[in-house]
Design a protein around this motif. Structure first.
Motif, mmCIF file in Angstrom:
data_model
loop_
_atom_site.group_PDB
_atom_site.id
_atom_site.type_symbol
_atom_site.label_atom_id
_atom_site.label_comp_id
_atom_site.label_asym_id
_atom_site.label_seq_id
_atom_site.Cartn_x
_atom_site.Cartn_y
_atom_site.Cartn_z
ATOM 1 N N TRP A 293 0.878 -1.156 -0.097
ATOM 2 C CA TRP A 293 0.095 -0.004 0.036
ATOM 3 C C TRP A 293 0.883 0.998 0.114
ATOM 4 O O TRP A 293 1.943 1.158 0.636
ATOM 5 N N ILE A 294 0.245 2.126 -0.786
ATOM 6 C CA ILE A 294 1.291 3.534 -0.629
ATOM 7 C C ILE A 294 0.364 4.506 -0.187
ATOM 8 O O ILE A 294 -0.917 4.689 -0.165
ATOM 9 N N LYS A 295 0.851 5.868 0.282
ATOM 10 C CA LYS A 295 0.308 6.952 0.887
ATOM 11 C C LYS A 295 0.091 8.051 -0.309
ATOM 12 O O LYS A 295 1.242 8.393 -0.853
ATOM 13 N N PRO A 296 -1.211 8.288 -0.866
ATOM 14 C CA PRO A 296 -1.265 9.398 -1.827
ATOM 15 C C PRO A 296 -0.460 10.587 -1.470
ATOM 16 O O PRO A 296 -0.680 11.429 -0.363
ATOM 17 N N PRO A 297 0.319 11.185 -2.358
ATOM 18 C CA PRO A 297 1.027 12.616 -2.169
ATOM 19 C C PRO A 297 0.317 13.880 -2.316
ATOM 20 O O PRO A 297 0.756 14.755 -1.875
ATOM 21 N N LEU A 298 -0.794 13.824 -2.890
ATOM 22 C CA LEU A 298 -1.725 14.796 -3.347
ATOM 23 C C LEU A 298 -2.572 15.221 -2.163
ATOM 24 O O LEU A 298 -3.278 14.383 -1.466
ATOM 25 N N VAL A 299 -3.186 16.527 -2.088
ATOM 26 C CA VAL A 299 -4.036 16.957 -1.083
ATOM 27 C C VAL A 299 -4.810 17.620 -1.982
ATOM 28 O O VAL A 299 -4.726 18.578 -2.795
ATOM 29 N N ALA A 300 -6.227 17.516 -2.083
ATOM 30 C CA ALA A 300 -7.298 18.223 -2.606
ATOM 31 C C ALA A 300 -8.138 19.197 -1.806
ATOM 32 O O ALA A 300 -8.455 18.998 -0.728
ATOM 33 N N GLU A 301 -8.459 20.340 -2.325
ATOM 34 C CA GLU A 301 -9.468 20.983 -1.774
ATOM 35 C C GLU A 301 -10.957 20.754 -2.191
ATOM 36 O O GLU A 301 -11.162 20.579 -3.575
ATOM 37 N N VAL A 302 -11.895 20.647 -1.412
ATOM 38 C CA VAL A 302 -13.063 20.136 -1.675
ATOM 39 C C VAL A 302 -14.188 20.983 -0.793
ATOM 40 O O VAL A 302 -13.818 21.182 0.441
ATOM 41 N N VAL A 303 -15.144 21.535 -1.303
ATOM 42 C CA VAL A 303 -16.265 22.265 -0.460
ATOM 43 C C VAL A 303 -17.464 21.330 -0.634
ATOM 44 O O VAL A 303 -17.783 20.694 -1.750
ATOM 45 N N PHE A 304 -18.294 21.479 0.125
ATOM 46 C CA PHE A 304 -19.346 20.651 0.272
ATOM 47 C C PHE A 304 -20.427 21.459 1.208
ATOM 48 O O PHE A 304 -20.127 22.137 2.094
ATOM 49 N N ARG A 305 -21.539 20.907 1.122
ATOM 50 C CA ARG A 305 -22.919 21.416 2.041
ATOM 51 C C ARG A 305 -22.962 20.759 3.459
ATOM 52 O O ARG A 305 -22.882 21.693 4.306
ATOM 53 N N VAL A 306 -22.992 19.709 3.428
ATOM 54 C CA VAL A 306 -23.253 18.884 4.648
ATOM 55 C C VAL A 306 -22.646 17.476 4.637
ATOM 56 O O VAL A 306 -22.495 16.856 3.588
ATOM 57 N N TRP A 307 -22.172 16.859 5.925
ATOM 58 C CA TRP A 307 -22.174 15.398 6.037
ATOM 59 C C TRP A 307 -23.716 14.784 6.067
ATOM 60 O O TRP A 307 -24.516 15.126 6.700
ATOM 61 N N THR A 308 -23.516 13.503 5.483
ATOM 62 C CA THR A 308 -24.840 12.606 5.333
ATOM 63 C C THR A 308 -24.672 11.926 6.662
ATOM 64 O O THR A 308 -23.591 11.698 7.713
ATOM 65 N N GLU A 309 -25.781 11.468 7.208
ATOM 66 C CA GLU A 309 -25.868 10.377 8.231
ATOM 67 C C GLU A 309 -24.868 9.219 8.274
ATOM 68 O O GLU A 309 -24.306 8.832 9.310
ATOM 69 N N ASP A 310 -24.575 8.685 6.998
ATOM 70 C CA ASP A 310 -23.662 7.795 6.796
ATOM 71 C C ASP A 310 -22.564 8.068 6.522
ATOM 72 O O ASP A 310 -21.416 7.216 6.160
ATOM 73 N N GLY A 311 -22.016 9.533 6.737
ATOM 74 C CA GLY A 311 -20.469 9.885 6.805
ATOM 75 C C GLY A 311 -20.030 10.271 5.371
ATOM 76 O O GLY A 311 -18.800 10.561 5.014
ATOM 77 N N LYS A 312 -20.981 10.465 4.276
ATOM 78 C CA LYS A 312 -20.652 10.950 2.833
ATOM 79 C C LYS A 312 -20.941 12.344 2.876
ATOM 80 O O LYS A 312 -21.755 13.050 3.509
ATOM 81 N N LEU A 313 -20.125 13.168 2.088
ATOM 82 C CA LEU A 313 -20.450 14.435 1.758
ATOM 83 C C LEU A 313 -21.712 14.598 0.811
ATOM 84 O O LEU A 313 -21.555 13.935 -0.348
ATOM 85 N N ARG A 314 -22.377 15.723 1.096
ATOM 86 C CA ARG A 314 -23.588 15.948 0.340
ATOM 87 C C ARG A 314 -23.088 17.376 -0.617
ATOM 88 O O ARG A 314 -22.696 18.294 0.009
ATOM 89 N N HIS A 315 -23.288 17.281 -1.922
ATOM 90 C CA HIS A 315 -23.033 18.422 -2.711
ATOM 91 C C HIS A 315 -21.689 18.752 -2.784
ATOM 92 O O HIS A 315 -21.398 19.824 -2.750
#
Length: 58
Positions: free
Chosen positions: A17-39
């Motif tokens: 397994w490798i560790k990804p060297p990139l960092v992304a900027e992501v914006v979102f509205r809210v966390w869902t109840e199951d831990g996912k990002l909405r919008h």
């Protein structure tokens, strides 16, 4: 049909397994109840960010 890989893939125990060297900027509205990002929307890669310092979104 031909094989996609030239040789058999390693088992999960043998995988490296490798560790990804990139960092992304992501914006979102809210966390869902199951831990996912909405919008969620990808804004770009953050070259100046330290990937080791970013562990979790708060």
């Amino acid at each position: 049909m031909g094989r996609f890989f030239q040789r058999a893939l390693p088992s999960r125990k043998e995988a490296g397994w490798i560790k990804p060297p990139l960092v992304a900027e992501v914006v979102f509205r809210v966390w869902t109840e199951d831990g996912k990002l909405r919008h969620a929307s990808f804004k770009g890669l953050r070259e100046e960010a330290d990937a080791d310092a970013i562990n979790e979104l708060l």
